[in-house]
Motif scaffolding. Structure first.
Motif, PDB file in Angstrom:
ATOM      1  N   LEU A  69      -6.635  -0.188   3.211  1.00 12.04           N
ATOM      2  CA  LEU A  69      -5.008  -1.058   3.431  1.00 12.04           C
ATOM      3  C   LEU A  69      -5.858  -2.313   4.255  1.00 12.04           C
ATOM      4  O   LEU A  69      -5.693  -3.101   4.739  1.00 12.04           O
ATOM      5  CB  LEU A  69      -3.856  -0.178   4.485  1.00 12.04           C
ATOM      6  CG  LEU A  69      -3.019  -1.006   4.805  1.00 12.04           C
ATOM      7  CD1 LEU A  69      -1.978  -2.182   4.456  1.00 12.04           C
ATOM      8  CD2 LEU A  69      -2.455  -0.187   5.830  1.00 12.04           C
ATOM      9  N   LYS A 126       0.710  -1.256   0.407  1.00  8.56           N
ATOM     10  CA  LYS A 126      -0.082  -0.241   0.254  1.00  8.56           C
ATOM     11  C   LYS A 126       0.876   1.333  -0.205  1.00  8.56           C
ATOM     12  O   LYS A 126       0.825   2.186  -0.419  1.00  8.56           O
ATOM     13  CB  LYS A 126      -0.995   0.009   0.943  1.00  8.56           C
ATOM     14  CG  LYS A 126      -1.810   1.268   1.234  1.00  8.56           C
ATOM     15  CD  LYS A 126      -3.107   0.948   0.472  1.00  8.56           C
ATOM     16  CE  LYS A 126      -3.770   1.950  -0.233  1.00  8.56           C
ATOM     17  NZ  LYS A 126      -4.874   1.879  -0.875  1.00  8.56           N
ATOM     18  N   GLN A 168      -6.922   5.621   2.648  1.00 10.99           N
ATOM     19  CA  GLN A 168      -6.269   5.298   2.396  1.00 10.99           C
ATOM     20  C   GLN A 168      -6.014   3.877   2.973  1.00 10.99           C
ATOM     21  O   GLN A 168      -5.307   3.083   3.065  1.00 10.99           O
ATOM     22  CB  GLN A 168      -4.706   5.127   2.319  1.00 10.99           C
ATOM     23  CG  GLN A 168      -4.744   6.949   1.021  1.00 10.99           C
ATOM     24  CD  GLN A 168      -3.700   7.267   1.175  1.00 10.99           C
ATOM     25  OE1 GLN A 168      -3.352   7.746   1.419  1.00 10.99           O
ATOM     26  NE2 GLN A 168      -3.537   8.189  -0.334  1.00 10.99           N
ATOM     27  N   ASP A 207      -7.576  -5.115   2.701  1.00  5.54           N
ATOM     28  CA  ASP A 207      -6.914  -5.612   2.181  1.00  5.54           C
ATOM     29  C   ASP A 207      -6.738  -6.799   3.148  1.00  5.54           C
ATOM     30  O   ASP A 207      -6.585  -7.910   3.155  1.00  5.54           O
ATOM     31  CB  ASP A 207      -5.552  -5.507   1.451  1.00  5.54           C
ATOM     32  CG  ASP A 207      -4.949  -5.963   0.341  1.00  5.54           C
ATOM     33  OD1 ASP A 207      -5.238  -6.899  -0.101  1.00  5.54           O
ATOM     34  OD2 ASP A 207      -3.444  -5.708   0.291  1.00  5.54           O
TER      35      ASP A 207
END
Length: 965
Positions: free
Chosen positions: A438, A408, A434, A441
C-alpha cells in the motif's frame, strides 16, 4: 454748419493714396509726398490733431460751394441733381477689398526707413525754399492771431455741449441767474456772452470762407468736370460689366467644374468617414454578443482584448456618442464577470487536472486552455491564482491516500469491513507485506502526481517568463527608438540652424521631401510601439477599420511552450519586472510546496500506522526495506522538485532512531544473556562463522546470505582462523562478531543512522569488555554461571577473545569512517578509547596469570631448604605447576604471547628464589649449598625449556646469585 478745424491742399491724381495711408496708420514715419500745385495759391492752415481729408467733404461739400465771390449761390445743387434723399449715410466697406492692417506696411517701412533717414539728413543740410510770399505770411499771421482769440475749448476734438463740464464752461449759469437785485446786470452779461460767441463764430466762418476761397477754383473746376466724370463712370461701369461677364464665363468654364469636383471629393471623404464611423459603431455594437461567444468557447484572452480595444475606441474615436454612453460601464462589469469566470474556470481546471486518473499518460490536460487562462489572469493582474492551485494540491494529496487505502482494503478478503467501519482501523489491520505494498502504491502515485504538477507549473512558468522577456525587449526597443529620435532631432536642429544661417526659408528647404524619411520613420515607430494608436476611422485610405486584434494597439510576439503551444504575449500586460520575478519565485515555491504536501501526507499515513507500535516491531529486514523505499521516494521527489523535503526524512529519522534503540537494546540484551550463560570454555567454530570471518578478510563487511536448497554439512573447527592466526574463542564472541556485522550492515542499509549506530556499537563493545571483565577477572561467573573457580584457561580464553575483537576494531572503524561526513570524524575517537580499554583488559589478564604463579612461587619457595635430595620437592612442585600453566594456555594463546608470559613468570620465580637464597644466606661460593641450588635450578630450567614453544626461551638464571663482596 460743421467743418473741420484745418484743411490741406487737395491732391490730384495718385497723390490721394498718400492721404489714405496716413489716415490708416498716422504713427508710421513715412516720407512726405510732394503734392502738385493747386489752382489757388496755398495759405497756411491751423495746425490740429486731425488732418483734413477728402472723406470729410461728404457732408460739408455744399458748404464749400458758398463761394463768397459769387452774388448768386446755387444752394440747391445737390438736392436738384441727386434728390431730396441726399443725407449723410455710412459707407459700407466693400467685400472685395482686403482688410489692410499695420502688418502690411511693415516691409515697406523697413525698406523706406533708411531712405527717410537720408532724406532728413539732407533736409537739415539744405532747407527747402520758402514758396510763400510776404503777403501770404502776413495773412497767415493775421488769421492765426484772429483764431487765437477763440478759446481753446472750442478747438478740442472731444468738444460736446452734452458734457456738463463743457457746457458750464461755455455757458456759465451766472449769466442766466435773474434772481435778486442783479437782474439788469445779468441780462447785460448774457447779451455780452451771446455777442462774444457770435464774434467767435464770425471769426471761424471768416477763416473757413477764406480757406475755401483759396481753393474755390479747384471746386469749380471739379463741378465743371462733372459731366466728363459721369461719362468716364459710364464707360467704366460698362467695362466693369463686361469684365464681370468674362470673369463669370471663365468661372463657369474653368473653375466651377473643378470646384464642384473638389466639393464632391470632400463630400465623398466625409461620407467615407461617416461610413467608417457607422461601421465602427456597428462593430462596437456587436462587442457584447461577440464577447458572449468568446466566453462560451472559453476564449478569455480574446474577450478581454476585445473589451479593452472597444473601451479604447469608445474613449478616442467614439467619444461623446450618446447611444454608447452606458457601454463603457457595461464593459467594465463584463470584465469583472470575466475575472470571476476565469478564476472559477481555473479552479475547475485544477480540480480536473489533478484528480484525473494517475494512470493517464498525458501529463498536461488541455495545454491551450491552461495557457489562455494564465494569460487572462496575468492580463487582469489576478496574481493569486497559485493559491487556488495550492489548495487543490492539498485536497488531491488527501484523496490519493484515501483512494489507495480503499483500493487496497477492498482487495483483501480476510478483512471484515462490516465489523471495522473506519478506514484507518481497516488500514491498521494490514500485515507488513500488505501495508508495504500500500505504501509503495501511495509513493508511486505521489511521484506521478508531482510530475503532473511540475509539468503544469512549467507551462505557467514559461508563460510568465515569456511576458517578462517581452517586457524587457519592449523596453530595449523603446530605448533604441528614443536614442534614434534624439539623434534625428539633433541632426534636424543642426540642419534648420544651417538653413536659417544661410538665409534659406525652412519651409522651402523642407518642401523638397527632406522630411519624408523622418515622417516615415516616425510612423513606423508609432506602429511598432506598444502604445500605438488603433487605425483611425477618420482615415480615407483605410475604410476597413475594425476593432479586432489586428487593428488594436496590442502588438503580440509568439513563443512556444515545451508542449508545442504558441504563446501570444500581449503588450498591454502592465506587470512590472518585480511582480513577474516574484511570480516566478512563487511558482518555484509552489513546486517545493507540492513536494512538502506529499511528504506531510506520507508522514501522517506513517504516524497513523505507527500508533500501535507497528513500525517499532519491525525486524531489521523489514525496517531496512521500508527505509529504502522511503529514501527512494525522497530522492525521486528531490529530483522532480529540485529540493529535498525534510518532513518525511525527519519521520524516517525518528523511526530510525526508535529502530536503532530497539535494535541496540535487543542485541545488548541478547549479549547480556549470552554472557550470563557463558561458561568460558573453548567452543567449536561452525563453518558458517569461518566463512563469515573469511568474507571479512576479503574486505566485505556483510552477513552471508542464506543459501537455499541442500547444503553440505561441514564439521565445526576447534579454532577460528583469522588471516592465518588461530583464535580459540567462546561461543559468545562468535555471536558478538555476528552482532557487530549486523550493526555495520544496518549502517549500509540505513545511512542516516550511522552516527547513532556508531554510538550504540561502541556502547555494545564497552559493555562486552566490562561485563567479561566482571565475569572472569572479577570472578562474577562463579555466582552467575556456577563455576567452581576461574582457571588460567578461562583467563587465557578471555584474553584471546578480547584480542579477536581488537583485531576487528580497525576494520569496523574504517567501515564507519567511509560513511561519516568529515565533520563527524571526531566520533571515531570512541574506537580509540575502546581499543585502549581492551588492551588494558588484556594486560590485566596477563598480569593476573603472572600473579597466580607469583603467589604460588611465594608459597613454595618460602619453604625451600637447601638440602638433599636433588631435585628438591619444592622444585618438583614448581615445575609441575609450570607445566599445568603451559598446558592450559599453550593451545589458547599464540607462541609469542606464551613466551612473553613465561618470561614474566620466570622473572617472578627468580625474584622469589633470590629472596629465599638471600634469606638462607646461600651464595655463589662453590660450596655444597651452592651445588644443591645449582642442581635444583638446572632441573627447573630443563623442565621449562622442554615444554612446547619454550625451547628457545632465554631464562637467564644466573641472576639469582648474589655477587661476593
Amino acid at each position: 454748419m460743421a467743418s473741420s478745424h484745418s484743411s490741406s491742399p487737395v491732391p490730384q491724381g495718385s497723390s490721394s493714396d498718400v492721404f489714405i495711408k496716413k489716415e490708416v496708420d498716422p504713427t508710421k514715419h513715412i516720407r512726405p509726398v510732394q503734392s502738385l500745385p493747386d489752382v489757388c495759391p496755398k495759405e497756411p492752415t491751423v495746425t490740429d490733431q486731425h488732418k483734413w481729408t477728402i472723406y470729410h467733404s461728404k457732408v460739408n461739400l455744399p458748404a464749400a460751394l458758398n463761394d463768397p465771390r459769387l452774388a448768386k449761390r446755387e444752394s440747391d445743387f445737390f438736392t436738384k441733381t441727386w434728390g431730396l434723399d441726399f443725407v449723410d449715410t455710412e459707407v459700407i466697406p466693400s467685400f472685395y477689398l482686403p482688410q489692410i492692417s499695420k502688418e502690411h506696411f511693415t516691409v515697406y517701412q523697413q525698406e523706406i526707413s533708411q531712405r527717410e533717414k537720408i532724406h532728413e539728413r539732407c533736409k537739415n543740410i539744405c532747407p527747402p525754399k520758402d514758396t510763400f510770399d510776404r503777403t501770404l505770411l502776413h495773412s497767415h499771421d493775421k488769421s492765426r492771431t484772429d483764431l487765437e482769440q477763440v478759446p481753446k475749448i472750442f478747438m478740442k476734438p472731444d468738444f460736446a455741449l452734452d458734457d456738463s463740464l463743457t457746457f458750464n464752461s461755455v455757458l456759465p449759469w451766472s449769466h442766466f441767474n435773474t434772481a435778486g437785485g442783479k437782474g439788469n446786470r445779468d441780462a447785460a452779461s448774457s447779451k455780452l456772452l451771446q455777442e462774444k460767441l457770435s464774434h467767435y463764430l464770425d471769426i471761424v466762418e471768416v477763416n473757413i470762407a477764406h480757406q475755401i476761397s483759396l481753393r474755390s477754383e479747384a471746386f469749380f473746376h471739379a463741378m465743371t468736370s462733372q459731366h466728363e466724370l459721369q461719362d468716364y463712370l459710364k464707360k467704366t461701369s460698362q467695362a466693369v460689366k463686361m469684365l464681370r461677364d468674362k470673369i463669370a464665363q471663365i468661372d463657369k468654364v474653368m473653375c466651377e467644374g473643378s470646384l464642384h469636383i473638389l466639393r464632391l471629393a470632400l463630400s465623398r471623404n466625409n461620407c467615407v468617414k461617416v461610413y467608417n464611423k457607422l461601421k465602427l459603431m456597428a462593430t462596437v455594437h456587436q462587442t457584447q454578443p461577440t464577447v458572449q461567444v468568446l466566453l462560451s468557447a472559453s476564449e478569455f484572452v480574446g474577450a478581454l482584448d476585445l473589451i479593452s480595444t472597444t473601451q479604447e475606441v469608445l474613449q478616442q474615436e467614439l467619444q461623446g456618442i450618446h447611444s454608447f454612453r452606458h457601454l463603457g460601464s457595461q464593459l467594465c462589469e463584463l470584465e469583472k464577470l470575466i475575472d470571476k469566470m476565469m478564476i472559477a474556470e481555473f479552479s475547475t481546471y485544477c480540480h480536473s487536472d489533478l484528480n484525473r486518473p494517475l494512470e493517464d499518460d498525458c501529463q498536461i490536460l488541455e495545454e491551450e486552455k491552461l495557457v489562455s487562462l494564465v494569460f487572462g489572469l496575468l492580463k487582469q493582474r489576478k496574481l493569486n491564482f497559485l493559491e487556488i492551485y495550492s489548495e487543490e494540491m492539498i485536497i488531491t494529496a488527501k484523496n490519493i491516500i484515501k483512494q489507495c487505502v480503499i483500493n487496497k482494503v477492498s482487495q483483501i478478503e480476510e478483512l471484515d469491513t462490516d465489523a471495522v467501519t473506519k478506514l484507518a482501523d481497516q488500514m491498521r489491520m494490514l500485515n507488513f507485506p500488505q501495508w508495504f505494498d500500500l505504501l509503495k502504491d501511495i509513493f508511486f502515485k505521489f511521484t506521478v502526481f508531482l510530475q503532473r504538477v511540475k509539468a503544469t507549473l512549467n507551462i505557467i512558468h514559461n508563460v510568465v517568463l515569456s511576458v517578462l522577456d517581452k517586457n524587457q525587449r519592449t523596453r530595449e526597443l523603446e530605448e533604441i527608438s528614443q536614442q534614434k529620435n534624439a539623434a534625428k532631432d539633433n541632426s534636424l536642429d543642426t540642419e534648420v540652424a544651417y538653413l536659417i544661417q544661410e538665409g534659406i526659408f525652412v519651409s522651402d528647404a523642407f518642401s523638397e521631401n527632406e522630411l519624408t524619411p523622418i515622417t516615415i520613420d516616425t510612423t513606423s515607430q508609432r506602429n511598432a510601439s506598444p502604445n500605438s494608436e488603433p487605425c483611425s476611422s477618420d482615415s480615407v485610405s483605410e475604410p476597413e477599420c475594425t476593432t479586432d486584434s489586428s487593428s488594436s494597439k496590442e502588438q503580440t510576439s509568439s513563443s512556444a511552450t515545451p508542449g508545442g503551444v504558441d504563446i501570444m504575449v500581449n503588450e498591454d500586460m502592465k506587470l512590472t519586472d518585480l511582480e513577474l520575478g516574484k511570480l516566478v519565485n512563487n511558482i518555484q515555491e509552489l513546486l517545493y510546496s507540492a513536494s512538502d504536501i506529499c511528504h506531510d501526507r506520507a508522514v501522517k499515513f506513517l504516524m497513523s500506522r505507527a500508533k500501535d507500535g507497528f513500525l517499532e516491531k519491525l525486524n531489521s529486514t523489514e525496517f531496512i526495506t521500508l527505509s529504502r523505499l522511503m529514501e527512494t521516494f525522497i530522492l525521486d521527489t528531490e529530483q522532480i522538485c529540485g529540493r529535498k523535503s525534510m518532513s518525511l526524512l525527519g519521520a524516517l529519522q525518528s523511526q530510525a532512531n526508535k529502530f536503532v534503540n530497539r535494535f541496540h537494546e535487543e542485541r545488548k540484551t541478547k549479549l547480556s544473556l549470552l554472557l550470563d550463560n557463558e561458561r568460558w570454555k573453548q567452543a567449536d567454530v561452525p563453518a558458517e562463522f569461518q566463512d563469515l570471518v573469511d568474507s571479512l578478510s576479503d574486505g566485505k563487511i556483510a552477513l552471508p546470505e542464506k543459501k537455499s536448497g541442500v547444503t553440505e554439512e561441514r564439521k565445526p573447527a576447534e579454532v577460528l582462523i583469522v588471516e592465518g592466526q588461530q583464535y580459540a574463542v567462546v561461543g559468545t564472541v562468535l555471536l558478538l562478531i555476528r552482532i557487530i556485522l549486523e550493526y555495520c550492515q544496518c549502517v549500509d542499509n540505513i545511512p542516516s543512522v550511522t552516527t547513532d549506530m556508531l554510538t550504540r556499537l561502541s556502547d555494545l563493545l564497552k559493555y562486552f569488555n566490562s561485563r567479561s571483565c566482571q565475569l572472569v577477572l572479577g570472578a562474577g561467573a562463579l555466582q552467575v554461571v556456577g563455576l567452581k573457580t576461574i582457571t588460567t584457561k578461562n583467563l587465557a580464553l578471555s584474553s584471546r577473545c578480547l584480542q579477536l575483537i581488537v583485531h576487528y576494531i580497525p576494520v569496523i572503524r574504517a567501515h564507519f569512517e567511509a560513511r561519516l561526513q568529515p565533520k563527524q570524524y571526531s566520533m571515531l575517537r570512541h574506537f580509540d578509547h575502546i581499543t585502549k580499554d581492551y588492551h588494558d583488559h588484556i594486560a590485566e589478564i596477563s598480569a593476573k596469570l603472572v600473579a597466580i604463579m607469583d603467589s604460588l612461587f611465594d608459597k613454595l619457595l618460602s619453604k625451600y631448604e637447601v638440602k638433599a635430595p636433588v631435585p628438591s620437592a619444592c622444585f618438583r612442585n614448581i615445575c609441575k605447576q609450570m607445566t599445568k600453566m603451559h598446558e592450559a594456555i599453550i593451545d589458547l594463546l599464540p607462541e609469542e604471547q606464551t613466551q612473553m608470559l613465561f618470561l614474566r613468570i620466570n622473572a617472578s620465580y627468580k625474584f622469589h628464589l633470590k629472596k629465599q637464597l638471600s634469606h638462607l644466606n646461600v651464595i655463589n661460593d662453590g660450596g655444597p649449598q651452592n651445588g644443591l641450588v645449582t642442581a635444583d635450578v638446572a632441573f627447573y630450567t630443563g623442565n621449562l625449556q622442554a615444554l612446547k614453544g619454550l625451547k628457545d626461551l632465554d631464562l637467564n638464571m644466573a641472576e639469582i646469585w648474589e655477587q661476593k663482596r
